[in-house]
Design a protein around this motif. Sequence first.
Motif, PDB file in Angstrom:
ATOM      1  N   GLY A  44       0.825  -1.211   0.000  1.00  0.00           N
ATOM      2  CA  GLY A  44       0.000   0.000   0.000  1.00  0.00           C
ATOM      3  C   GLY A  44       0.852   1.251   0.000  1.00  0.00           C
ATOM      4  N   VAL A  46       1.967   4.830   1.034  1.00  0.00           N
ATOM      5  CA  VAL A  46       1.850   5.669   2.225  1.00  0.00           C
ATOM      6  C   VAL A  46       2.727   6.902   2.022  1.00  0.00           C
ATOM      7  N   GLU A  62      -4.627   3.576  12.797  1.00  0.00           N
ATOM      8  CA  GLU A  62      -5.244   2.785  11.729  1.00  0.00           C
ATOM      9  C   GLU A  62      -4.222   1.950  10.954  1.00  0.00           C
ATOM     10  N   MET A  63      -2.963   2.377  10.939  1.00  0.00           N
ATOM     11  CA  MET A  63      -1.934   1.642  10.194  1.00  0.00           C
ATOM     12  C   MET A  63      -1.681   0.257  10.774  1.00  0.00           C
ATOM     13  N   SER A  65      -3.688  -2.088  12.038  1.00  0.00           N
ATOM     14  CA  SER A  65      -4.529  -3.147  11.474  1.00  0.00           C
ATOM     15  C   SER A  65      -4.469  -3.177   9.953  1.00  0.00           C
ATOM     16  N   LYS A  66      -4.448  -2.012   9.316  1.00  0.00           N
ATOM     17  CA  LYS A  66      -4.459  -1.960   7.854  1.00  0.00           C
ATOM     18  C   LYS A  66      -3.244  -2.668   7.249  1.00  0.00           C
ATOM     19  N   TYR A  67      -2.081  -2.494   7.863  1.00  0.00           N
ATOM     20  CA  TYR A  67      -0.852  -3.079   7.314  1.00  0.00           C
ATOM     21  C   TYR A  67      -0.293  -4.217   8.165  1.00  0.00           C
ATOM     22  N   LYS A  68      -1.133  -4.730   9.071  1.00  0.00           N
ATOM     23  CA  LYS A  68      -0.783  -5.895   9.894  1.00  0.00           C
ATOM     24  C   LYS A  68       0.543  -5.723  10.641  1.00  0.00           C
TER      25      LYS A  68
END
Length: 166
Positions: A44, A46, A62-63, A65-68
Amino acid sequence: MNGHVIANCTQPAVELPYAPPAQTCNGTYVCLPRVYLETMVRGGQVRCLLDTGSEAVLAPYEMVSKYKCKLRATQTRNINAANGSTIFIEGEATIPLQVEGKCLDTVALISKDIKEVILGLQFLEQHDGNWDFAKKRIKFGQGNWIDLVSRYQGTCSRIYAIYARL
């Protein structure tokens, strides 16, 4: 005035003085500062703010969870922003930033109070950053120069308020 709608306003319109853009590119578009580094995190894109006024590296909650990314506990509970407001810290995580095909693992403080990644002095020192302010570019170690971008590269909106109702 509860329920005040401009279409029903009885106040006379007031003309505001024209205010041209502070800075223009090629006489047409408003220029935004080029202080953002385009990176990739697990596929993704960024865009990260380079900020020599920040000592720390910060990333939005938010990063995680979004990017594990794995959130870990940290002893840092909060830090102060330049304007004096408190930024509450949820923990820390290692963010695998890909820059020009090279992975720059970066430990960041994670907060719900910010909306973008901020790469401060700690990041620049850790990765041997060399920022050429005049040419709006950066390189890490012996790597190639990377052109910096503005917050909203390629997006231009110009809005002027010509009349206002007081």
